[in-house]
Design a protein around this motif. Structure first.
Motif, PDB file in Angstrom:
ATOM      1  N   VAL A  21     -12.319   9.953   0.688  1.00  0.00           N
ATOM      2  CA  VAL A  21     -13.176   9.634  -0.468  1.00  0.00           C
ATOM      3  C   VAL A  21     -12.522  10.007  -1.794  1.00  0.00           C
ATOM      4  O   VAL A  21     -13.015   9.648  -2.860  1.00  0.00           O
ATOM      5  CB  VAL A  21     -14.569  10.320  -0.373  1.00  0.00           C
ATOM      6  N   ASP A  91     -17.248   7.652  -1.629  1.00  0.00           N
ATOM      7  CA  ASP A  91     -16.450   6.557  -2.171  1.00  0.00           C
ATOM      8  C   ASP A  91     -17.398   5.376  -2.380  1.00  0.00           C
ATOM      9  O   ASP A  91     -17.986   4.879  -1.419  1.00  0.00           O
ATOM     10  CB  ASP A  91     -15.355   6.234  -1.141  1.00  0.00           C
ATOM     11  N   ASN A 127     -17.276   8.566  -6.357  1.00  0.00           N
ATOM     12  CA  ASN A 127     -15.872   8.420  -6.760  1.00  0.00           C
ATOM     13  C   ASN A 127     -15.343   6.991  -6.567  1.00  0.00           C
ATOM     14  O   ASN A 127     -15.917   6.207  -5.834  1.00  0.00           O
ATOM     15  CB  ASN A 127     -15.016   9.420  -5.971  1.00  0.00           C
ATOM     16  N   LYS A 128     -14.211   6.718  -7.242  1.00  0.00           N
ATOM     17  CA  LYS A 128     -13.539   5.414  -7.236  1.00  0.00           C
ATOM     18  C   LYS A 128     -14.367   4.373  -7.994  1.00  0.00           C
ATOM     19  O   LYS A 128     -14.365   3.191  -7.642  1.00  0.00           O
ATOM     20  CB  LYS A 128     -13.214   4.941  -5.808  1.00  0.00           C
TER      21      LYS A 128
END
Length: 211
Positions: A21, A91, A127-128
């Motif tokens: 992640v 993620d 995240n991302k």
């Protein structure tokens, strides 16, 4: 208090969540200000130190990067010991990593609490976010609801690659850790814990709730 300007704190912070992640990337970005697309998977545990100067206080953060598969091991209890806060990371491009968030949070709360019995401060990182937004993080109200139901003090859309919201998320977590620590110190002094009124102010997409 005397020597207020000499106050130093060391806080152990856990960075947990499923494999891949971006936990290592977030730490590398925060501590070393760099990003590489190809870190190898963390085996076991790794840690990094970040030093912050807040007003008259030096705050040292010891960030523990705990491997994504460790949830299934018995080591997590040892790794979690004495931590004052946590980032739980998912993620946004992989829904299964969000589904795992509640398991990570339950595991954290089962294995770790402050000396007054409260849960440690935890901030959720989506995240991302540079790779597009998922349906969930598009809905800030849903996310705030999720955070309140699951005991997170706030959530942030982050990108280690683009350096989005990493410092802000850390600042939010540190603020809550310091508040918790002050509560603990006060309750030790008076030996009574006064009831606190909880209020949350919503409105922004990436929210740091103040209790």
């Amino acid at each position: 208090m005397q020597n207020h300007h000499l106050k130093e704190h060391l806080y152990k912070i856990l960075v947990i969540g499923d494999l891949g992640v971006g936990k290592t990337s977030i730490i590398k970005r925060y501590v070393h200000q760099n990003f590489s697309p190809n870190y190898r998977a963390t085996i076991g545990v790794d840690f990094a130190l970040k030093v912050l100067n807040l007003e008259q206080e030096t705050v040292r953060l010891q960030l523990w990067d705990i491997a994504g598969q460790e949830r299934f091991g018995n080591m997590t209890r040892v790794y979690y010991r004495e931590a004052m806060g946590a980032f739980i990371v998912f993620d946004v491009t992989r829904p299964s990593t969000f589904e795992a968030v509640t398991k990570w949070k339950e595991d954290l709360d089962a294995k770790l609490s402050l000396s007054n019995g409260k849960h440690v401060a935890a901030v959720l990182l989506a995240n991302k976010c540079d790779q597009g937004r998922d349906v969930l993080t598009n809905n800030g109200i849903k996310m705030e609801q999720f955070c309140q139901e699951n005991g997170f003090v706030g959530w942030f859309e982050t990108s280690a690659k683009e350096n989005i919201n990493i410092d802000e998320a850390a600042h939010c977590l540190v603020k809550h850790i310091i508040a918790n620590e002050n509560d603990l110190l006060q309750s030790e002094v008076t030996e009574t814990i006064s009831p606190q009124q909880e209020s949350s102010r919503g409105g922004t997409c990436s929210a740091c709730f103040r209790s």
